[in-house]
Design a protein around this motif. Structure first.
Motif, PDB file in Angstrom:
ATOM      1  N   ASP A  87       0.806  -1.220   0.000  1.00  0.00           N
ATOM      2  CA  ASP A  87       0.000   0.000   0.000  1.00  0.00           C
ATOM      3  C   ASP A  87       0.837   1.267   0.000  1.00  0.00           C
ATOM      4  N   VAL A  88       1.964   1.230   0.687  1.00  0.00           N
ATOM      5  CA  VAL A  88       2.813   2.412   0.806  1.00  0.00           C
ATOM      6  C   VAL A  88       4.257   1.968   0.868  1.00  0.00           C
ATOM      7  N   GLN A 101      -7.676   5.448  -2.966  1.00  0.00           N
ATOM      8  CA  GLN A 101      -6.367   5.030  -2.460  1.00  0.00           C
ATOM      9  C   GLN A 101      -6.305   5.331  -0.973  1.00  0.00           C
ATOM     10  N   LYS A 102      -5.259   4.823  -0.334  1.00  0.00           N
ATOM     11  CA  LYS A 102      -5.204   4.938   1.118  1.00  0.00           C
ATOM     12  C   LYS A 102      -4.349   6.102   1.584  1.00  0.00           C
ATOM     13  N   LEU A 103      -3.497   6.600   0.694  1.00  0.00           N
ATOM     14  CA  LEU A 103      -2.590   7.660   1.091  1.00  0.00           C
ATOM     15  C   LEU A 103      -3.290   9.010   0.969  1.00  0.00           C
ATOM     16  N   VAL A 121       0.091  11.048  -7.046  1.00  0.00           N
ATOM     17  CA  VAL A 121      -1.233  10.950  -7.645  1.00  0.00           C
ATOM     18  C   VAL A 121      -2.263  10.642  -6.560  1.00  0.00           C
ATOM     19  N   PRO A 167       2.343   3.915  -4.061  1.00  0.00           N
ATOM     20  CA  PRO A 167       2.477   5.268  -3.508  1.00  0.00           C
ATOM     21  C   PRO A 167       3.663   5.362  -2.539  1.00  0.00           C
ATOM     22  N   VAL A 168       4.407   6.450  -2.643  1.00  0.00           N
ATOM     23  CA  VAL A 168       5.637   6.621  -1.871  1.00  0.00           C
ATOM     24  C   VAL A 168       5.479   7.782  -0.896  1.00  0.00           C
TER      25      VAL A 168
END
Lengths: 413, 413
Positions: free
Chosen positions: A197-198, B386-388, B219, A218-219
């Motif tokens: 997820d991250v 998304q989770k972020l 994003v 995602p970073v």
């Protein structure tokens, strides 16, 4: 299915159980992990000694070997770190906002774990335990990709942590090392969108840049700091001197150390000789503009110096005609980490804090305060220098997402 | 420097001023933009008619032409949308948390704009005004990349908005169209890391996937919804019927419409005939598993049906042996948007809301409620899956970052 995908799938399966674990279960696991690390000090140091020997044989610089080395104190430090995390509040389940809508629907925004977090990091093996503890407490399964130079140490630490987690009733796969040699496993981790997820890279600018460029996961970007201290016309110059010295010399190798000094022209005549002497007495090389360059021992700054993160006893230094020029300089060269102003002027402080675009803006305080520990977060996975999700020191709440829970009694639109 | 980099640099410069603009200035600009849009209804409709003619000549399906078309009502709708945004609280400057540390340092976490936001979107030209309004109010300069089929409409709308912004004292470059033909400009936008802070794709799954894959700019993924309604053993079946019908048929073309129906085996005999008849009466094709397939007119579901976002009057339907099987099905097939349970059981509701990993989990309510307007946010830029950073409907606060402001009186470590 490659090996990385396989560990990622196991992490995802484990994360389902971990997300539902109570704080009591998680804290018990953290304490068990801490005790197990201390009990395994012997085998951890043995594995670490092999890493250190190999690094030395490969001609690794002593500074990096020092970061790699684990002694009894550092193993105890890892264990105490896990116990500290156990003592912190559980972010999972926190209701971030809630209301009852006009139609009677109850709306709650609740913190939940991300799921699976990947950490890519360099040298220090103690990051292995720190990251595992923070991820576990925040309900996230973790995939750890350390440097090959610490592989034996990390393997042994993870073995100990997994056993302890499992003995506490959690799936062992909540903590895993990403296996494999070379750069391919890290790359596979970066492409594991949907399974991971991250991704959080912790390390030098090169590592972080490559993760940001290549990752479809995602970073959260961490840690590069070209931090400035701006000494305003209205500064208390004694305070300014203490802050510049502290920000530069307290721990030069970290991201919240100052790398650039800007001084208002009106106080340059008085302040420059004092600050240059004090910095030089502390062993700092001053890379100065023309005004600073007039003083003994100051090295002329090149264009590159304004953008450098020295992480060493060096500082770039310039005189600016006014606050706006300082703001323009910072806008051009800041890495968005921490920027400080020293001033007694309310107006200047207000303008600086409003106009500077950085994770932390400090007024009459050292840049060294941008730190999860100093901010009272209790634990820190890193300092985010990006704007999405988390900015600045990241504690446990920053390691979570949220979801909306909407409760009705047959509501339709 | 390519053309996209050039507009991005202008946006960045404009964002510096916009970030410091007061709410009063921003709201005045939004009202001026609204008035200007209404005053320009003639020229906007003229530009739009040319787009519609060209689309028709190219054989574009009528459903897409309908989304493209702007009539007087829709132009007024855009204007009213901007006025609504002016009426919302300004997220910038909100203190998210604050404390005084043990050493006396004052710590404040404050909402600030991202800076520059890029929006890549399809067909509807009204998104141009909506996105510009939300970005302006949240203090962000916006780079808009609409579809080529709406280029004349978008160009005219943006011209009107820019003039009004400038007349209100803001830089015109707070709103810009990304120029150029073909896919290269969108790609350049995705690679403009450092100039563009966040990219939000709004549109179909293909568009979103390509942005996620190719972008080095962070994003926020929006909107694909394979939403499930699970009818539990303990459901009120009248409520369940109403919720299934509403979730599927109220507006089938949107992301929070239901695409899959799961029914507990214990209520299948009673519920299946009722729900299939009601769905079919409403024009819905039911793609069923073996149990559903025994009923008249039900089409056999293929493996792909469980993952499809139909956005049409179709629904996949299956009987599950228990709640855990429903959870497993959802875990496998959910796109993480909205998942609903219908049940009178507190235990089942609690387990479902805890275990389902989605932006919104609804109990005894239609999936159609996952919406910024329904949640009371007043404006919505999209629904994040998304989770972020942001998850679920994104209102004005989700369009901001934060920074820490740390105030001391000469504090050093």
């Amino acid at each position: 299915m490659n090996e990385v995908e396989s560990v990622a799938r196991r992490a995802r399966a484990a994360s389902v159980d971990l997300a539902l674990a109570t704080r009591a279960t998680k804290d018990a696991a953290l304490h068990a992990m801490a005790d197990a690390l201390e009990a395994a000090t012997g085998s951890i140091r043995e594995a670490n000694a092999a890493d250190v020997d190999a690094a030395r044989a490969a001609g690794t610089p002593e500074a990096i070997i020092d970061r790699l080395r684990l002694d009894e104190d550092r193993v105890r430090g890892m264990a105490d770190g896990l116990r500290d995390v156990a003592g912190l509040a559980d972010p999972v389940g926190e209701v971030v906002r809630g209301s009852t809508l006009a139609n009677g629907l109850e709306l709650r925004q609740v913190r939940v774990p991300f799921g699976v977090v990947g950490i890519i990091y360099e040298a220090r093996p103690n990051v292995t335990a720190d990251a595992a503890g923070i991820c576990l407490k925040s309900g996230n399964a973790v995939l750890l990709r350390g440097s090959s130079s610490a592989l034996r140490s990390n393997t042994e630490i993870v073995r100990v942590l997994r056993e302890a987690a499992e003995a506490s009733g959690l799936p062992a796969d909540v903590v895993q090392l990403v296996p494999g040699e070379g750069h391919d496993p890290a790359k596979a981790l970066m492409r594991a969108r949907g399974l991971v997820d991250v991704l959080i890279p912790r390390g030098g600018a090169g590592l972080i840049r490559s993760v940001v460029e290549e990752s479809t996961v995602p970073v959260i970007e961490t840690g590069v700091g070209n931090c400035h201290v701006y000494v305003d016309r209205d500064a208390d110059l004694d305070q300014a001197l203490a802050i510049v010295l502290n920000a530069k010399t307290h721990r030069p190798s970290v991201c919240n150390a100052a790398e650039s000094l800007l001084v208002h022209a009106d106080v340059a005549d008085e302040f420059l000789p004092r600050v240059v002497t004090a910095l030089q007495d502390a062993g700092v090389t001053v890379h100065g503009d023309d005004r600073f360059g007039a003083l003994d021992g100051v090295v002329p700054a090149t264009d590159e110096d304004w953008d450098r993160e020295y992480l060493a006893l060096d500082i770039a230094a310039a005189v600016v005609p006014d606050l706006d020029a300082a703001l323009a300089h910072i806008r051009t060269h800041s890495s968005g980490h921490s920027e400080a102003i020293v001033t007694r002027s309310q107006q200047a402080a207000r303008r600086f804090t409003a106009a500077v675009d950085a994770a932390a803006v400090l007024v009459n305080a050292s840049t060294r305060f941008t730190d999860g520990g100093e901010f009272g977060f209790g634990a820190e996975i890193g300092i985010s220098t990006q704007k999405l999700h988390a900015r600045g020191p990241m504690g446990l709440p920053e390691m979570t997402s949220t979801k909306y829970v909407v409760t009705g009694e047959g509501h339709v639109r």
